[in-house]
Design a protein around this motif. Sequence first.
Motif, mmCIF file in Angstrom:
data_model
loop_
_atom_site.group_PDB
_atom_site.id
_atom_site.type_symbol
_atom_site.label_atom_id
_atom_site.label_comp_id
_atom_site.label_asym_id
_atom_site.label_seq_id
_atom_site.Cartn_x
_atom_site.Cartn_y
_atom_site.Cartn_z
ATOM 1 N N SER A 551 -0.815 -11.332 -4.440
ATOM 2 C CA SER A 551 -0.854 -11.043 -3.010
ATOM 3 C C SER A 551 -0.286 -9.656 -2.733
ATOM 4 O O SER A 551 -0.766 -8.944 -1.833
ATOM 5 C CB SER A 551 -0.081 -12.102 -2.230
ATOM 6 N N GLN A 552 0.727 -9.252 -3.495
ATOM 7 C CA GLN A 552 1.297 -7.917 -3.320
ATOM 8 C C GLN A 552 0.269 -6.845 -3.673
ATOM 9 O O GLN A 552 0.121 -5.848 -2.965
ATOM 10 C CB GLN A 552 2.536 -7.761 -4.212
ATOM 11 N N ALA A 553 -0.461 -7.064 -4.756
ATOM 12 C CA ALA A 553 -1.509 -6.111 -5.144
ATOM 13 C C ALA A 553 -2.626 -6.091 -4.110
ATOM 14 O O ALA A 553 -3.178 -5.027 -3.785
ATOM 15 C CB ALA A 553 -2.066 -6.482 -6.520
ATOM 16 N N ALA A 554 -2.950 -7.263 -3.570
ATOM 17 C CA ALA A 554 -3.990 -7.340 -2.535
ATOM 18 C C ALA A 554 -3.570 -6.575 -1.292
ATOM 19 O O ALA A 554 -4.382 -5.872 -0.672
ATOM 20 C CB ALA A 554 -4.271 -8.804 -2.191
ATOM 21 N N LEU A 555 -2.297 -6.690 -0.924
ATOM 22 C CA LEU A 555 -1.797 -5.978 0.255
ATOM 23 C C LEU A 555 -1.931 -4.470 0.069
ATOM 24 O O LEU A 555 -2.402 -3.759 0.972
ATOM 25 C CB LEU A 555 -0.340 -6.355 0.504
ATOM 26 N N ALA A 556 -1.552 -3.970 -1.080
ATOM 27 C CA ALA A 556 -1.641 -2.526 -1.331
ATOM 28 C C ALA A 556 -3.089 -2.057 -1.349
ATOM 29 O O ALA A 556 -3.441 -1.024 -0.758
ATOM 30 C CB ALA A 556 -0.955 -2.201 -2.658
ATOM 31 N N THR A 557 -3.944 -2.836 -2.019
ATOM 32 C CA THR A 557 -5.349 -2.431 -2.154
ATOM 33 C C THR A 557 -6.088 -2.480 -0.829
ATOM 34 O O THR A 557 -6.763 -1.512 -0.435
ATOM 35 C CB THR A 557 -6.056 -3.343 -3.176
ATOM 36 N N TYR A 558 -5.974 -3.587 -0.121
ATOM 37 C CA TYR A 558 -6.756 -3.763 1.099
ATOM 38 C C TYR A 558 -6.193 -2.965 2.274
ATOM 39 O O TYR A 558 -6.939 -2.589 3.189
ATOM 40 C CB TYR A 558 -6.886 -5.249 1.442
ATOM 41 N N SER A 559 -4.910 -2.675 2.258
ATOM 42 C CA SER A 559 -4.357 -1.802 3.297
ATOM 43 C C SER A 559 -5.011 -0.430 3.228
ATOM 44 O O SER A 559 -5.367 0.170 4.256
ATOM 45 C CB SER A 559 -2.840 -1.670 3.132
ATOM 46 N N LYS A 560 -5.194 0.082 2.008
ATOM 47 C CA LYS A 560 -5.821 1.399 1.837
ATOM 48 C C LYS A 560 -7.307 1.359 2.189
ATOM 49 O O LYS A 560 -7.851 2.331 2.719
ATOM 50 C CB LYS A 560 -5.631 1.874 0.399
ATOM 51 N N LEU A 561 -7.964 0.238 1.898
ATOM 52 C CA LEU A 561 -9.385 0.120 2.235
ATOM 53 C C LEU A 561 -9.596 0.035 3.742
ATOM 54 O O LEU A 561 -10.522 0.628 4.295
ATOM 55 C CB LEU A 561 -9.975 -1.126 1.559
ATOM 56 N N ILE A 562 -8.733 -0.719 4.407
ATOM 57 C CA ILE A 562 -8.899 -0.975 5.840
ATOM 58 C C ILE A 562 -8.343 0.160 6.688
ATOM 59 O O ILE A 562 -8.859 0.446 7.771
ATOM 60 C CB ILE A 562 -8.224 -2.314 6.202
ATOM 61 N N MET A 563 -7.290 0.825 6.191
ATOM 62 C CA MET A 563 -6.666 1.936 6.934
ATOM 63 C C MET A 563 -6.627 3.169 6.042
ATOM 64 O O MET A 563 -5.567 3.546 5.533
ATOM 65 C CB MET A 563 -5.257 1.532 7.391
ATOM 66 N N PRO A 564 -7.764 3.813 5.822
ATOM 67 C CA PRO A 564 -7.825 4.923 4.861
ATOM 68 C C PRO A 564 -7.016 6.136 5.299
ATOM 69 O O PRO A 564 -6.873 6.412 6.487
ATOM 70 C CB PRO A 564 -9.326 5.244 4.800
ATOM 71 N N GLU A 565 -6.497 6.822 4.309
ATOM 72 C CA GLU A 565 -5.824 8.119 4.477
ATOM 73 C C GLU A 565 -4.583 8.026 5.364
ATOM 74 O O GLU A 565 -4.301 8.906 6.162
ATOM 75 C CB GLU A 565 -6.801 9.163 5.036
ATOM 76 N N ARG A 566 -3.819 6.947 5.199
ATOM 77 C CA ARG A 566 -2.546 6.818 5.909
ATOM 78 C C ARG A 566 -1.413 6.613 4.904
ATOM 79 O O ARG A 566 -1.623 6.083 3.814
ATOM 80 C CB ARG A 566 -2.565 5.635 6.878
#
Length: 662
Positions: A551-566
């Motif tokens: 879940s921690q890896a999912a949070l890091a991965t999908y946060s970047k996909l959903i909110m790019p360049e932040r």
Amino acid sequence: MKTSTKFFGLLSAIIFSGILFQSFINNNAPVEKFPYKQAGLTERQAAAHLLNRFTFGPRAGDVDKVIETGLEKWFKQQLEAQQDDQALNQMLRSYDALNLTNKEVVNTYPQLNQVYRMAQADGVISKEEASTTDRKQYRDKLEAYMNQKGLKPQQELFRQFISQKILRATYSENQLQELLTDFWFNHFNVSLNKNQCAEFVPAYERDVIRPNVLGNFETLVISTAKSPAMLMYLDNFSSMGINEEMEAQPANFQARKRFSTLSEMQKEKLKKSEALKKLQQRKKAQGLNENYAREVMELHTLGVDGGYTQDDVTQAARVLTGWTIYPMSDKGYGAQMKQAVDRIGEGNLQKRGFVHDGDFLFAANRHDTKEKVVLGRKFPAGGGYQEGEDLLKMLAHHPSAAKFISRKIAVRFVNDNPPQSLVDRMAKTFREKNGNIKQVLITMVSSPEFWSKEALREKTKSPFELAISAVRSLNADVAAPFALNGWITKMGQKMYFYQAPTGFPDRGQYWINTGALLNRMNFGLALASQRIPGVKINLASLNKNREPESSQAALATYSKLIMPERDLNETIKRLTPMLNDPNLVSKVEQAAEKAAPPAEMNTMTNENAMISEPKVKPEKPYGKQNKINGKNAYASQNATGNNSMLAQVVGVIIGSPEFQRK
């Protein structure tokens, strides 16, 4: 905009022991200057900023597409609004009410009280029956009568209207045009809440607002002033003044007939008695209405501090007397006016000083023909329709309008409190380019203030923007758009139902309260776990079907996909405690149910226009035969690529404070 952490601590406590939101708007972005490279922004960050401000949210891969196109070229394409929307147009074809004229809407989707009068006139139902019979039996009779006459309920008209807004915002390639349609509709607000204007609102957005959002401001002012929706909403349709021709003539046809047979002395006496008496009665019943004149100055053009007085409002209202609606049917509104137009004859209207332009009618016999003075400008006696248009042009090009409109655009696209230097620069362009909206936008986006740290991610999404940005970021297939409307309403924004002519406030604080935040998180969890009927997502496909290890890896991965360049380090740290709480969904739902709705929602109770949630099912026009982004717009997914862990992670991201910033 900066929001204290105290409020979010309260929200956290409501859900679970202080681990949800510690910050909503604060961010630690470095100080940056224009141009974006000199400000320290990378090209990718600049592209993401453009997408956040000039679309309803980036989709997967959009940052790459903007860079490939070129930032300036991409923005120019959005200003031209000529991108291919064939797939969207295919979706909209099933909405048969969207292309109806106002007259067709009036005759097909009548108000309930009008249906009742028609049924009573046809002997289908009586007054006594309406008040004494079983309500279900009464409704069944009215429904059968409507079916027999080919009439449809207004709820269906409004359901289609709201659905098309959701589809356009989600799928249109001309995103800036849709954003500006939302912006200018809100600026020239009309409401479904008012029965008299509700049926004209769909055509108002379609014919008056959307085609003109990237043109000249003057066109918007004049077009909205002449639209049936605005004429009804702010009551100018009934405004009438002292007309010298009317003063000199008896008030009706029979009186004129008698008038011709009298002696000169008798005629003079009648002029001073019967004719003027009837005129006074009509003025008492209708008379001068200042509502539109006040709002066109205060809200549409000059602003509350625009330099006008109450006398200017009264004088402007006199200039605009006689601006009304061309009659569209023998029943309902316009019946009396239709009789008057029929007596004069369509071919004689122009000779009598009338102006018929589509659904607009300038009724010369209702116009105040005496001298007026507005903002120091004299309108000589004997004027007609043209003086109203001249007045609106004067207001649209007034220096106060340049400042007021420029500031409002900057508030929408830069931040809640834009710097005066930027507003002044935009206002200068507004004046020099005759209110050309494209040029004002170019000045704004070319200014250092647009790229400054005070602008980056400093705007809060409205509930509508949040919902649309979420489905766009997840590449969702929205087969039943009206299902999203219930969630948007629950989050505090009942689209097209804002009662006041001000439109929804464009400030982050307006949208943020305990109930709204809870419902935003609730929405994110519902969307990610596919609990919104007719809205399908494939979470695994966003990550190229690679399953995160935890879940921690999912949070890091999908946060970047959903909110790019932040910079998401703080966001990830604050969201981590929520990932593995097995009771998170129920906690959020229970807390959201206890939270009170926004005060505005309690006043939105238009009986004829109230929309009930329909049973949602996939809508045929954009099923398997239609493609969006190279895939089926709505295809059944045997393997959605969604599991409960991943759904909770993505739901938390959508509901997070960071995602709610743009």
